[in-house]
Design a protein around this motif. Structure first.
Motif, mmCIF file in Angstrom:
data_model
loop_
_atom_site.group_PDB
_atom_site.id
_atom_site.type_symbol
_atom_site.label_atom_id
_atom_site.label_comp_id
_atom_site.label_asym_id
_atom_site.label_seq_id
_atom_site.Cartn_x
_atom_site.Cartn_y
_atom_site.Cartn_z
ATOM 1 N N SER A 58 0.826 -1.197 0.000
ATOM 2 C CA SER A 58 0.000 0.000 0.000
ATOM 3 C C SER A 58 0.859 1.244 0.000
ATOM 4 O O SER A 58 2.060 1.176 0.228
ATOM 5 C CB SER A 58 -0.879 0.035 1.257
ATOM 6 O OG SER A 58 -1.693 -1.095 1.322
ATOM 7 N N ARG A 66 -7.235 1.337 1.226
ATOM 8 C CA ARG A 66 -8.045 1.238 2.443
ATOM 9 C C ARG A 66 -9.138 0.187 2.278
ATOM 10 O O ARG A 66 -9.390 -0.614 3.183
ATOM 11 C CB ARG A 66 -8.629 2.600 2.793
ATOM 12 C CG ARG A 66 -7.581 3.590 3.245
ATOM 13 C CD ARG A 66 -8.192 4.878 3.777
ATOM 14 N NE ARG A 66 -8.738 5.737 2.732
ATOM 15 C CZ ARG A 66 -8.028 6.595 2.018
ATOM 16 N NH1 ARG A 66 -6.730 6.721 2.239
ATOM 17 N NH2 ARG A 66 -8.601 7.344 1.103
ATOM 18 N N ARG A 69 -7.518 -3.227 2.351
ATOM 19 C CA ARG A 69 -7.173 -3.594 3.734
ATOM 20 C C ARG A 69 -8.385 -4.196 4.441
ATOM 21 O O ARG A 69 -8.286 -5.221 5.126
ATOM 22 C CB ARG A 69 -6.687 -2.358 4.493
ATOM 23 C CG ARG A 69 -6.346 -2.623 5.944
ATOM 24 C CD ARG A 69 -5.957 -1.354 6.703
ATOM 25 N NE ARG A 69 -4.981 -0.561 5.967
ATOM 26 C CZ ARG A 69 -5.166 0.715 5.603
ATOM 27 N NH1 ARG A 69 -6.278 1.346 5.907
ATOM 28 N NH2 ARG A 69 -4.225 1.362 4.959
ATOM 29 N N ARG A 70 -9.543 -3.574 4.243
ATOM 30 C CA ARG A 70 -10.767 -4.071 4.869
ATOM 31 C C ARG A 70 -11.140 -5.447 4.317
ATOM 32 O O ARG A 70 -11.446 -6.375 5.075
ATOM 33 C CB ARG A 70 -11.899 -3.071 4.632
ATOM 34 C CG ARG A 70 -13.207 -3.472 5.286
ATOM 35 C CD ARG A 70 -14.341 -2.508 4.939
ATOM 36 N NE ARG A 70 -14.476 -2.215 3.523
ATOM 37 C CZ ARG A 70 -15.041 -3.028 2.629
ATOM 38 N NH1 ARG A 70 -15.486 -4.205 2.999
ATOM 39 N NH2 ARG A 70 -15.149 -2.673 1.364
#
Length: 137
Positions: A58, A66, A69-70
């Protein structure tokens, strides 16, 4: 009249490129250049998962990072033996160059021994990541 034809051709080519790029972005696939590359806890800054490891490269101002990542966190929580490790590409440029990471987010799927078995460039879909984990084991 010639200008109108050139404009139409440029728009058609740009549209085709956009469609192709959108279809390929986020797909989890095998890449020939990854064969045999192996990462350990020292390179990752964290332990390998007993079954598989999802490694995410990232950067600070990357909006899809983001969301990725989730997604990877949810997959790691759902699938037993899978860990998620996030690496800041700007801090680990030597590893980025070694693994031929060209954009963020890039996700590598490692097997239990740390071999790179799959790769996704762009934001992957949860179903694709889960399917790649099934193929990686």
């Amino acid at each position: 009249m010639t200008g109108l034809v050139v404009c139409a051709v440029v728009l058609a080519v740009a549209g085709a490129y956009g469609v192709l790029h959108r279809q390929r972005s986020g797909r989890v696939r095998v890449r020939g250049r990854d064969g045999g590359k192996r990462l350990g806890a020292a390179e990752l800054g964290g332990e390998l998962g007993p079954r598989a490891t999802l490694v995410q490269f990232s950067s600070a101002f990357c909006a899809p990072c983001r969301a990725t990542r989730r997604i990877l966190g949810e997959v790691a929580d759902m699938v037993p033996g899978v860990t998620h490790v996030e690496i800041d590409a700007e801090d680990r440029l030597e590893l980025v160059r070694e693994l031929d990471i060209l954009k963020t987010p890039t996700v590598l799927v490692l097997d239990a021994d740390g071999r790179v078995v799959r790769r996704a460039t762009g934001q992957p879909r949860k179903a694709d990541v889960i399917a790649a984990l099934g193929e990686a084991v």
